[in-house]
Motif scaffolding. Structure first.
Motif, PDB file in Angstrom:
ATOM      1  N   VAL A 319      48.201  41.424  50.206  1.00  0.00           N
ATOM      2  CA  VAL A 319      48.380  40.576  49.030  1.00  0.00           C
ATOM      3  C   VAL A 319      49.314  41.294  48.066  1.00  0.00           C
ATOM      4  N   PRO A 320      50.463  40.720  47.706  1.00  0.00           N
ATOM      5  CA  PRO A 320      51.353  41.364  46.728  1.00  0.00           C
ATOM      6  C   PRO A 320      50.642  41.614  45.406  1.00  0.00           C
ATOM      7  N   ASN A 321      50.963  42.731  44.785  1.00  0.00           N
ATOM      8  CA  ASN A 321      50.323  43.080  43.513  1.00  0.00           C
ATOM      9  C   ASN A 321      50.557  42.018  42.442  1.00  0.00           C
ATOM     10  N   GLU A 322      51.685  41.340  42.509  1.00  0.00           N
ATOM     11  CA  GLU A 322      52.005  40.334  41.501  1.00  0.00           C
ATOM     12  C   GLU A 322      50.980  39.207  41.500  1.00  0.00           C
ATOM     13  N   ASP A 323      50.404  38.890  42.676  1.00  0.00           N
ATOM     14  CA  ASP A 323      49.423  37.811  42.754  1.00  0.00           C
ATOM     15  C   ASP A 323      48.167  38.132  41.962  1.00  0.00           C
ATOM     16  N   PHE A 324      47.827  39.420  41.838  1.00  0.00           N
ATOM     17  CA  PHE A 324      46.645  39.793  41.065  1.00  0.00           C
ATOM     18  C   PHE A 324      46.886  39.656  39.562  1.00  0.00           C
ATOM     19  N   ILE A 325      48.156  39.573  39.163  1.00  0.00           N
ATOM     20  CA  ILE A 325      48.483  39.445  37.744  1.00  0.00           C
ATOM     21  C   ILE A 325      48.707  37.996  37.354  1.00  0.00           C
ATOM     22  N   THR A 326      49.375  37.239  38.224  1.00  0.00           N
ATOM     23  CA  THR A 326      49.814  35.884  37.850  1.00  0.00           C
ATOM     24  C   THR A 326      48.873  34.789  38.327  1.00  0.00           C
ATOM     25  N   THR A 327      47.923  35.064  39.201  1.00  0.00           N
ATOM     26  CA  THR A 327      47.000  34.033  39.684  1.00  0.00           C
ATOM     27  C   THR A 327      45.568  34.426  39.350  1.00  0.00           C
ATOM     28  N   ARG A 328      44.666  33.474  39.557  1.00  0.00           N
ATOM     29  CA  ARG A 328      43.247  33.707  39.274  1.00  0.00           C
ATOM     30  C   ARG A 328      42.599  34.444  40.443  1.00  0.00           C
ATOM     31  N   VAL A 329      41.950  35.563  40.160  1.00  0.00           N
ATOM     32  CA  VAL A 329      41.277  36.377  41.165  1.00  0.00           C
ATOM     33  C   VAL A 329      39.846  36.626  40.699  1.00  0.00           C
ATOM     34  N   ILE A 330      38.889  36.321  41.561  1.00  0.00           N
ATOM     35  CA  ILE A 330      37.475  36.547  41.252  1.00  0.00           C
ATOM     36  C   ILE A 330      37.072  37.895  41.846  1.00  0.00           C
ATOM     37  N   ASN A 331      36.575  38.790  41.012  1.00  0.00           N
ATOM     38  CA  ASN A 331      36.117  40.111  41.448  1.00  0.00           C
ATOM     39  C   ASN A 331      34.590  40.114  41.448  1.00  0.00           C
ATOM     40  N   TYR A 332      34.001  40.161  42.655  1.00  0.00           N
ATOM     41  CA  TYR A 332      32.545  40.124  42.776  1.00  0.00           C
ATOM     42  C   TYR A 332      31.917  41.505  42.648  1.00  0.00           C
ATOM     43  N   SER A 333      32.700  42.542  42.756  1.00  0.00           N
ATOM     44  CA  SER A 333      32.147  43.893  42.818  1.00  0.00           C
ATOM     45  C   SER A 333      32.350  44.646  41.518  1.00  0.00           C
ATOM     46  N   ASP A 334      33.609  44.850  41.162  1.00  0.00           N
ATOM     47  CA  ASP A 334      33.956  45.649  39.987  1.00  0.00           C
ATOM     48  C   ASP A 334      33.244  46.992  40.024  1.00  0.00           C
ATOM     49  N   GLN A 335      33.266  47.628  41.211  1.00  0.00           N
ATOM     50  CA  GLN A 335      32.722  48.970  41.403  1.00  0.00           C
ATOM     51  C   GLN A 335      31.256  49.082  40.953  1.00  0.00           C
ATOM     52  N   GLY A 336      30.382  48.255  41.528  1.00  0.00           N
ATOM     53  CA  GLY A 336      28.958  48.437  41.333  1.00  0.00           C
ATOM     54  C   GLY A 336      28.312  47.492  40.358  1.00  0.00           C
ATOM     55  N   SER A 337      29.041  46.570  39.734  1.00  0.00           N
ATOM     56  CA  SER A 337      28.412  45.641  38.801  1.00  0.00           C
ATOM     57  C   SER A 337      27.549  44.657  39.580  1.00  0.00           C
ATOM     58  N   ALA A 338      26.490  44.132  38.912  1.00  0.00           N
ATOM     59  CA  ALA A 338      25.532  43.253  39.574  1.00  0.00           C
ATOM     60  C   ALA A 338      26.087  41.842  39.711  1.00  0.00           C
ATOM     61  N   ASN A 339      25.623  41.147  40.740  1.00  0.00           N
ATOM     62  CA  ASN A 339      25.992  39.757  40.985  1.00  0.00           C
ATOM     63  C   ASN A 339      24.721  38.935  41.181  1.00  0.00           C
ATOM     64  N   ARG A 340      24.763  37.675  40.729  1.00  0.00           N
ATOM     65  CA  ARG A 340      23.613  36.793  40.866  1.00  0.00           C
ATOM     66  C   ARG A 340      23.786  35.901  42.082  1.00  0.00           C
ATOM     67  N   ILE A 341      22.706  35.779  42.850  1.00  0.00           N
ATOM     68  CA  ILE A 341      22.687  34.947  44.053  1.00  0.00           C
ATOM     69  C   ILE A 341      21.563  33.931  43.918  1.00  0.00           C
ATOM     70  N   GLU A 342      21.791  32.738  44.425  1.00  0.00           N
ATOM     71  CA  GLU A 342      20.784  31.677  44.381  1.00  0.00           C
ATOM     72  C   GLU A 342      20.460  31.222  45.802  1.00  0.00           C
ATOM     73  N   VAL A 343      19.169  31.044  46.077  1.00  0.00           N
ATOM     74  CA  VAL A 343      18.689  30.561  47.371  1.00  0.00           C
ATOM     75  C   VAL A 343      17.816  29.334  47.127  1.00  0.00           C
ATOM     76  N   ALA A 344      18.045  28.245  47.871  1.00  0.00           N
ATOM     77  CA  ALA A 344      17.290  27.000  47.720  1.00  0.00           C
ATOM     78  C   ALA A 344      16.196  26.901  48.777  1.00  0.00           C
ATOM     79  N   PHE A 345      15.070  26.260  48.416  1.00  0.00           N
ATOM     80  CA  PHE A 345      13.989  25.994  49.366  1.00  0.00           C
ATOM     81  C   PHE A 345      13.220  24.769  48.868  1.00  0.00           C
TER      82      PHE A 345
END
Length: 442
Positions: A319-345
């Motif tokens: 991925v060209p570096n320019e794409d990380f600047i000019t487009t929308r990128v979702i970072n799920y990790s950010d070096q150890g930050s927590a993420n929320r997950i949902e499970v249905a039942f």
């Protein structure tokens, strides 16, 4: 017998002169005791060097061999010195021949044969150095095709003649003029300098990556800065060795500037974007990101031009570096930050739904990867479905639910076991079929 060699090149004249000199020396051996004594001293010096090396090698090896578990800087130095033990024979032979040369010159006033023998011992040392000591393939290739031929020319006294001839041959390239010798010296020196640059860059990158107190993005930025500095210094040294003034590179710099302005603007943009990413630390190695086009993966490598993403099925995405600047990128990790997950039942309509949140939240909290902060597991009523009552449980984890982490799957197992333990039925679709105009037997 004499020949007129005045019309021949100097190197030919020199070679013929050495040939005639060798012929005269060979004839002189039959009559001169000085030549035979010099030859005898060379033989004795070599044999004495072999015997002396055999006596010194075992204790020297024991002295230089550190314990295998010792990884200190002194132990590394001792291991490196141990590699040079095969040079004992030619070094001792050269030293003993030098002593014999002083004796012979004081007695006979000449030492031509011993001087030639000493140069042969240096050729032998160079051969052992290339064959037994050098391990890097590039250095071994350089030693085989540059060092050994140069030492052979030096042994026969032709190196200075060849150097003078190559230095006198000039090449012009626009406003820049240089000799063939400068070009050859530049190629050899450039190869060595950039090999040293690569080695220094690897060592500095390894040292920087060990600094755990630094942020990952800062470590990468420091490694890139060290790489630019190392190869920049190597380039300046190469220009100095070749004798090319830096002011003569102004035209080349202008051409590069025009190229960056037109054809290389994307490369320049990606390079600058890479520096911005390293400075801001928004995406770095180890982060799991999702691009604007839906592709996702873990950043495994950063280069001056692009980011390398590795998907969980083993594919690499550049991925060209320019794409990380000019487009929308979702970072799920950010070096150890927590993420929320949902499970249905779902549960059946016969269930007391007031008991479900407490049962499920306690069961999900037992998972070792589920966090209690920023929030503990939370069970919410989603709606009333066709077959049962729909719930969803939200929980926080470090990382993402893919690859080695199977948070959603593990939590579904916990939900299943908890509902079975409390005799709560998990609904499945049920349908009532009415058959019209069927015979009585049906």
């Amino acid at each position: 017998m004499e020949w007129d060699l005045s019309a021949q090149p100097p190197i030919v004249q020199k070679a013929v002169g050495f040939a005639l000199q060798g012929y005269e020396i060979a004839l002189g051996w039959l009559l001169s005791p000085a030549a035979w004594s010099q030859f005898a001293i060379l033989v004795v010096a070599y044999l004495a060097a072999v015997i002396l090396a055999r006596k010194i090698r075992p204790p020297l090896v024991r002295l230089l061999t550190p314990p295998e578990s010792n990884l200190s800087a002194l132990s590394k130095l001792r291991r490196n010195l141990l590699l040079f033990v095969p040079l004992l024979v030619p070094v001792f032979a050269y030293a003993l021949a030098g002593i014999g040369e002083q004796v012979i010159r004081s007695v006979f006033g000449t030492g031509t044969v011993i001087a030639f023998g000493k140069r042969l011992f240096l050729v032998l040392a160079a051969r052992i150095f290339v064959r037994d000591i050098l391990s890097d393939p590039f250095l071994k290739l350089l030693g085989r095709y540059v060092l050994l031929p140069a030492m052979a020319l030096y042994a026969f006294g032709l190196l200075d003649v060849l150097t003078e001839r190559l230095s006198a041959t000039m090449i012009s390239l626009g406003n820049i003029s240089f000799s063939v010798m400068s070009l050859l010296r530049g190629v050899i020196s450039g190869a060595i300098l950039f090999w040293l640059g690569r080695w220094s860059n690897d060592q500095s990158a390894a040292y920087i990556n060990k600094q755990e107190e630094m942020r990952p993005a800062t470590r990468q930025l420091a490694a890139k800065a060290a790489e630019l500095m190392i190869f920049g210094v190597a380039f300046l040294l190469l220009m100095n060795i070749m004798g090319v003034p830096l002011t003569s590179l102004a035209v080349l710099g202008g051409a590069i500037g025009v190229g960056l302005g037109f054809g290389l603007q994307k490369i320049a943009s990606n390079y600058i974007s890479g520096v911005i990413l390293l400075l801001e630390g928004q995406a770095t190695v180890g982060d799991y990101v999702e691009l604007d086009n839906g592709e996702s993966g873990t950043i495994v490598k950063t280069t001056a031009r692009a980011m390398i993403l590795e998907t969980f099925d083993g594919r690499w995405i550049v991925v060209p570096n320019e794409d990380f600047i000019t487009t929308r990128v979702i970072n799920y990790s950010d070096q150890g930050s927590a993420n929320r997950i949902e499970v249905a039942f779902s549960v059946s309509y016969d269930t007391d739904i007031n008991l479900v949140p407490d049962i499920i939240s306690k069961a999900v909290a037992t998972h070792p990867g589920v966090l209690s902060k920023p929030e503990p597991p939370d069970v919410e009523l989603r709606g009333f479905g066709d077959s049962g009552i729909d719930f969803g449980v939200e929980f926080w984890v470090n990382g993402i639910d893919d690859g080695k982490n199977k948070y959603a799957s593990d939590v579904l197992f916990l939900i299943w076991n908890a509902l079975k333990e409390h005799n709560i039925e998990i609904p499945y679709p049920r349908r009532v079929i009415e058959m019209r105009n069927a015979p009585p037997e049906a």
